[in-house]
Design a protein around this motif. Structure first.
Motif, PDB file in Angstrom:
ATOM      1  N   ILE A   1       0.853  -1.186   0.000  1.00 34.54           N
ATOM      2  CA  ILE A   1       0.000   0.000   0.000  1.00 34.54           C
ATOM      3  C   ILE A   1       0.887   1.233   0.000  1.00 34.54           C
ATOM      4  CG2 ILE A   1      -1.701   1.320   1.307  1.00 34.54           C
ATOM      5  CD1 ILE A   1      -2.828  -1.301   2.314  1.00 34.54           C
ATOM      6  N   ASP A   2       0.655   2.119  -0.959  1.00 36.62           N
ATOM      7  CA  ASP A   2       1.415   3.361  -1.064  1.00 36.62           C
ATOM      8  C   ASP A   2       0.596   4.501  -0.470  1.00 36.62           C
ATOM      9  OD1 ASP A   2       3.031   5.502  -1.688  1.00 36.62           O
ATOM     10  OD2 ASP A   2       2.706   5.396  -3.851  1.00 36.62           O
ATOM     11  N   LEU A   3       0.837   4.781   0.810  1.00 39.15           N
ATOM     12  CA  LEU A   3       0.231   5.949   1.436  1.00 39.15           C
ATOM     13  C   LEU A   3       1.206   7.112   1.289  1.00 39.15           C
ATOM     14  CD1 LEU A   3      -1.282   4.536   4.758  1.00 39.15           C
ATOM     15  CD2 LEU A   3      -2.386   4.821   2.538  1.00 39.15           C
ATOM     16  N   ASP A   4       0.683   8.293   1.105  1.00 35.86           N
ATOM     17  CA  ASP A   4       1.524   9.479   0.945  1.00 35.86           C
ATOM     18  C   ASP A   4       1.233  10.489   2.031  1.00 35.86           C
ATOM     19  OD1 ASP A   4       2.947   8.708  -1.362  1.00 35.86           O
ATOM     20  OD2 ASP A   4       1.215   9.168  -2.606  1.00 35.86           O
ATOM     21  N   ALA A   5       2.286  10.914   2.712  1.00 39.48           N
ATOM     22  CA  ALA A   5       2.187  11.956   3.726  1.00 39.48           C
ATOM     23  C   ALA A   5       2.377  13.312   3.060  1.00 39.48           C
ATOM     24  CB  ALA A   5       3.257  11.750   4.795  1.00 39.48           C
ATOM     25  N   SER A   6       1.584  14.270   3.490  1.00 42.63           N
ATOM     26  CA  SER A   6       1.695  15.639   2.983  1.00 42.63           C
ATOM     27  C   SER A   6       1.558  16.613   4.144  1.00 42.63           C
ATOM     28  CB  SER A   6       0.585  15.940   1.966  1.00 42.63           C
ATOM     29  OG  SER A   6       0.626  15.048   0.889  1.00 42.63           O
ATOM     30  N   ALA A   7       2.149  17.784   3.988  1.00 43.89           N
ATOM     31  CA  ALA A   7       2.000  18.869   4.964  1.00 43.89           C
ATOM     32  C   ALA A   7       1.516  20.093   4.197  1.00 43.89           C
ATOM     33  CB  ALA A   7       3.317  19.166   5.657  1.00 43.89           C
ATOM     34  N   LEU A   8       0.373  20.623   4.619  1.00 42.55           N
ATOM     35  CA  LEU A   8      -0.189  21.799   3.971  1.00 42.55           C
ATOM     36  C   LEU A   8      -0.021  22.987   4.895  1.00 42.55           C
ATOM     37  CD1 LEU A   8      -2.178  19.152   3.257  1.00 42.55           C
ATOM     38  CD2 LEU A   8      -2.976  20.856   1.650  1.00 42.55           C
ATOM     39  N   LEU A   9       0.605  24.039   4.401  1.00 38.77           N
ATOM     40  CA  LEU A   9       0.856  25.243   5.188  1.00 38.77           C
ATOM     41  C   LEU A   9      -0.271  26.237   4.923  1.00 38.77           C
ATOM     42  CD1 LEU A   9       3.671  23.835   4.442  1.00 38.77           C
ATOM     43  CD2 LEU A   9       4.655  26.003   5.149  1.00 38.77           C
ATOM     44  N   TYR A  10      -0.867  26.747   5.997  1.00 36.02           N
ATOM     45  CA  TYR A  10      -1.987  27.665   5.891  1.00 36.02           C
ATOM     46  C   TYR A  10      -1.662  28.995   6.551  1.00 36.02           C
ATOM     47  CZ  TYR A  10      -5.286  24.143   4.239  1.00 36.02           C
ATOM     48  OH  TYR A  10      -5.947  23.197   3.497  1.00 36.02           O
ATOM     49  N   ALA A  11      -2.071  30.070   5.881  1.00 37.15           N
ATOM     50  CA  ALA A  11      -2.073  31.408   6.465  1.00 37.15           C
ATOM     51  C   ALA A  11      -3.530  31.643   6.853  1.00 37.15           C
ATOM     52  CB  ALA A  11      -1.596  32.446   5.461  1.00 37.15           C
ATOM     53  N   GLU A  12      -3.819  31.478   8.144  1.00 41.56           N
ATOM     54  CA  GLU A  12      -5.202  31.464   8.642  1.00 41.56           C
ATOM     55  C   GLU A  12      -5.949  30.319   7.951  1.00 41.56           C
ATOM     56  OE1 GLU A  12      -6.117  33.079  11.294  1.00 41.56           O
ATOM     57  OE2 GLU A  12      -4.327  34.317  11.377  1.00 41.56           O
ATOM     58  N   ARG A  13      -6.894  30.631   7.062  1.00 40.99           N
ATOM     59  CA  ARG A  13      -7.676  29.575   6.391  1.00 40.99           C
ATOM     60  C   ARG A  13      -7.309  29.431   4.908  1.00 40.99           C
ATOM     61  NH1 ARG A  13     -11.806  27.864   9.428  1.00 40.99           N
ATOM     62  NH2 ARG A  13     -13.041  27.172   7.651  1.00 40.99           N
ATOM     63  N   THR A  14      -6.235  30.101   4.494  1.00 40.03           N
ATOM     64  CA  THR A  14      -5.843  30.105   3.092  1.00 40.03           C
ATOM     65  C   THR A  14      -4.620  29.227   2.869  1.00 40.03           C
ATOM     66  OG1 THR A  14      -6.656  32.371   2.910  1.00 40.03           O
ATOM     67  CG2 THR A  14      -5.178  31.601   1.174  1.00 40.03           C
ATOM     68  N   PRO A  15      -4.716  28.234   1.957  1.00 40.35           N
ATOM     69  CA  PRO A  15      -3.538  27.417   1.662  1.00 40.35           C
ATOM     70  C   PRO A  15      -2.435  28.283   1.073  1.00 40.35           C
ATOM     71  CG  PRO A  15      -5.518  26.552   0.540  1.00 40.35           C
ATOM     72  CD  PRO A  15      -5.875  27.858   1.163  1.00 40.35           C
ATOM     73  N   SER A  16      -1.214  28.087   1.572  1.00 43.79           N
ATOM     74  CA  SER A  16      -0.092  28.899   1.140  1.00 43.79           C
ATOM     75  C   SER A  16       0.978  28.078   0.421  1.00 43.79           C
ATOM     76  CB  SER A  16       0.516  29.601   2.352  1.00 43.79           C
ATOM     77  OG  SER A  16       1.627  30.350   1.999  1.00 43.79           O
ATOM     78  N   ASP A  17       1.179  26.833   0.845  1.00 43.43           N
ATOM     79  CA  ASP A  17       2.224  25.982   0.275  1.00 43.43           C
ATOM     80  C   ASP A  17       1.907  24.542   0.664  1.00 43.43           C
ATOM     81  OD1 ASP A  17       4.565  25.168  -0.999  1.00 43.43           O
ATOM     82  OD2 ASP A  17       5.911  26.284   0.313  1.00 43.43           O
ATOM     83  N   VAL A  18       2.547  23.606   0.005  1.00 46.62           N
ATOM     84  CA  VAL A  18       2.360  22.191   0.343  1.00 46.62           C
ATOM     85  C   VAL A  18       3.688  21.459   0.164  1.00 46.62           C
ATOM     86  CG1 VAL A  18       1.628  21.516  -1.991  1.00 46.62           C
ATOM     87  CG2 VAL A  18       0.923  20.149  -0.036  1.00 46.62           C
ATOM     88  N   VAL A  19       3.905  20.476   1.023  1.00 48.81           N
ATOM     89  CA  VAL A  19       5.079  19.621   0.934  1.00 48.81           C
ATOM     90  C   VAL A  19       4.551  18.195   0.782  1.00 48.81           C
ATOM     91  CG1 VAL A  19       7.093  18.766   2.186  1.00 48.81           C
ATOM     92  CG2 VAL A  19       6.488  21.188   2.303  1.00 48.81           C
ATOM     93  N   PHE A  20       4.986  17.522  -0.280  1.00 50.40           N
ATOM     94  CA  PHE A  20       4.559  16.144  -0.542  1.00 50.40           C
ATOM     95  C   PHE A  20       5.616  15.481  -1.416  1.00 50.40           C
ATOM     96  CE2 PHE A  20       3.191  18.449  -4.148  1.00 50.40           C
ATOM     97  CZ  PHE A  20       2.868  17.587  -5.192  1.00 50.40           C
ATOM     98  N   PHE A  21       5.374  14.266  -1.877  1.00 46.93           N
ATOM     99  CA  PHE A  21       6.412  13.493  -2.552  1.00 46.93           C
ATOM    100  C   PHE A  21       6.937  14.125  -3.841  1.00 46.93           C
ATOM    101  CE2 PHE A  21       2.509  11.786  -4.372  1.00 46.93           C
ATOM    102  CZ  PHE A  21       2.822  11.594  -5.711  1.00 46.93           C
ATOM    103  N   GLN A  22       6.208  15.042  -4.458  1.00 46.73           N
ATOM    104  CA  GLN A  22       6.686  15.714  -5.661  1.00 46.73           C
ATOM    105  C   GLN A  22       7.195  17.129  -5.396  1.00 46.73           C
ATOM    106  OE1 GLN A  22       3.394  15.305  -8.425  1.00 46.73           O
ATOM    107  NE2 GLN A  22       4.358  13.503  -9.327  1.00 46.73           N
ATOM    108  N   HIS A  23       7.078  17.599  -4.177  1.00 44.71           N
ATOM    109  CA  HIS A  23       7.577  18.921  -3.768  1.00 44.71           C
ATOM    110  C   HIS A  23       8.081  18.749  -2.336  1.00 44.71           C
ATOM    111  CE1 HIS A  23       6.857  23.312  -2.590  1.00 44.71           C
ATOM    112  NE2 HIS A  23       7.795  23.341  -3.513  1.00 44.71           N
ATOM    113  N   LEU A  24       9.324  18.265  -2.213  1.00 45.30           N
ATOM    114  CA  LEU A  24       9.843  17.799  -0.927  1.00 45.30           C
ATOM    115  C   LEU A  24      10.212  18.904   0.059  1.00 45.30           C
ATOM    116  CD1 LEU A  24      12.037  14.796  -2.141  1.00 45.30           C
ATOM    117  CD2 LEU A  24       9.792  14.712  -1.037  1.00 45.30           C
ATOM    118  N   GLU A  25      10.198  20.149  -0.376  1.00 48.41           N
ATOM    119  CA  GLU A  25      10.537  21.243   0.534  1.00 48.41           C
ATOM    120  C   GLU A  25       9.642  22.443   0.265  1.00 48.41           C
ATOM    121  OE1 GLU A  25      14.479  23.891   1.281  1.00 48.41           O
ATOM    122  OE2 GLU A  25      14.730  21.722   1.399  1.00 48.41           O
ATOM    123  N   SER A  26       9.177  23.075   1.353  1.00 51.81           N
ATOM    124  CA  SER A  26       8.341  24.268   1.186  1.00 51.81           C
ATOM    125  C   SER A  26       9.159  25.353   0.499  1.00 51.81           C
ATOM    126  CB  SER A  26       7.811  24.751   2.535  1.00 51.81           C
ATOM    127  OG  SER A  26       8.883  25.105   3.398  1.00 51.81           O
TER     128      SER A  26
END
Length: 193
Positions: free
Chosen positions: A46-71
């Protein structure tokens, strides 16, 4: 000493000495549950993927995941994609490092998610967990065990957030969703911001 978190529970990320943590690691682990059949049991990867989503209040600002390994600002870093899992009950299969000191001041929360890229449901996963580790000392601060499987293919695991006093806290979320990628999880994250 590690805290075993219940769904929705919050903890402060202050050290016992009153200092704030500087770098934390959100580790995620899982194992494929064996499937019982006519000719015994077998385990499917099973290929589970961890991601981290950076938010400025309620607005998505950036994401870190397997295709974008650094903010874009370098404060959040994914250590790499694990295509099969297997650590499960103890160790981490994927990890995301958050340099709390260098997270831009406009970022108020970092949400950690897991999604089943290969489309298997969490009914086929066992021993899934997320844990927060003080990267400086290696001590586990908090752990959230994902109980029960279910037909969902994504999970909003936890978030770290800025406290009113300027420090950081963590909240276990544990909300199931249907998702193969972090993009699929965006609407499901909204209520937890």
């Amino acid at each position: 000493m590690s805290v075993n978190l219940a769904k929705g529970q919050r903890v402060s990320l202050q050290k016992g000495s009153g200092e704030s943590l500087t770098v934390v690691r959100m580790g995620l682990g899982w194992k494929a549950a064996p499937k019982r059949g006519l000719f015994g049991s077998r385990t499917r990867q099973i290929d589970l993927d961890a991601s981290a989503l950076l938010y400025a209040e309620r607005t998505p600002s950036d994401v870190v995941f397997f295709q974008h390994l650094e903010s874009n600002d370098g404060s959040v870093r994914h250590t790499g994609d694990n295509l099969v899992g297997g650590a499960g009950s103890g160790d981490d299969d994927e990890a995301i490092l958050v340099d709390l000191v260098h997270v831009p001041v406009n970022i108020t929360q970092v949400v950690f998610t897991v999604s089943s890229y290969t489309g298997q449901s969490f009914a086929e996963v066992q021993n899934a967990h997320c844990r927060l580790v003080d990267e400086g000392t290696g001590l586990e601060l908090a752990r959230y065990e994902l109980a029960g499987g279910g037909p969902h293919t994504g999970q909003i695991m936890a978030k770290v957030f800025r406290e009113p006093d300027g420090g950081w806290g963590m909240q276990a979320i544990g909300a199931p969703a249907r998702a193969r990628t972090f993009q699929d999880l965006l609407p499901a994250i909204e209520p937890y911001l």
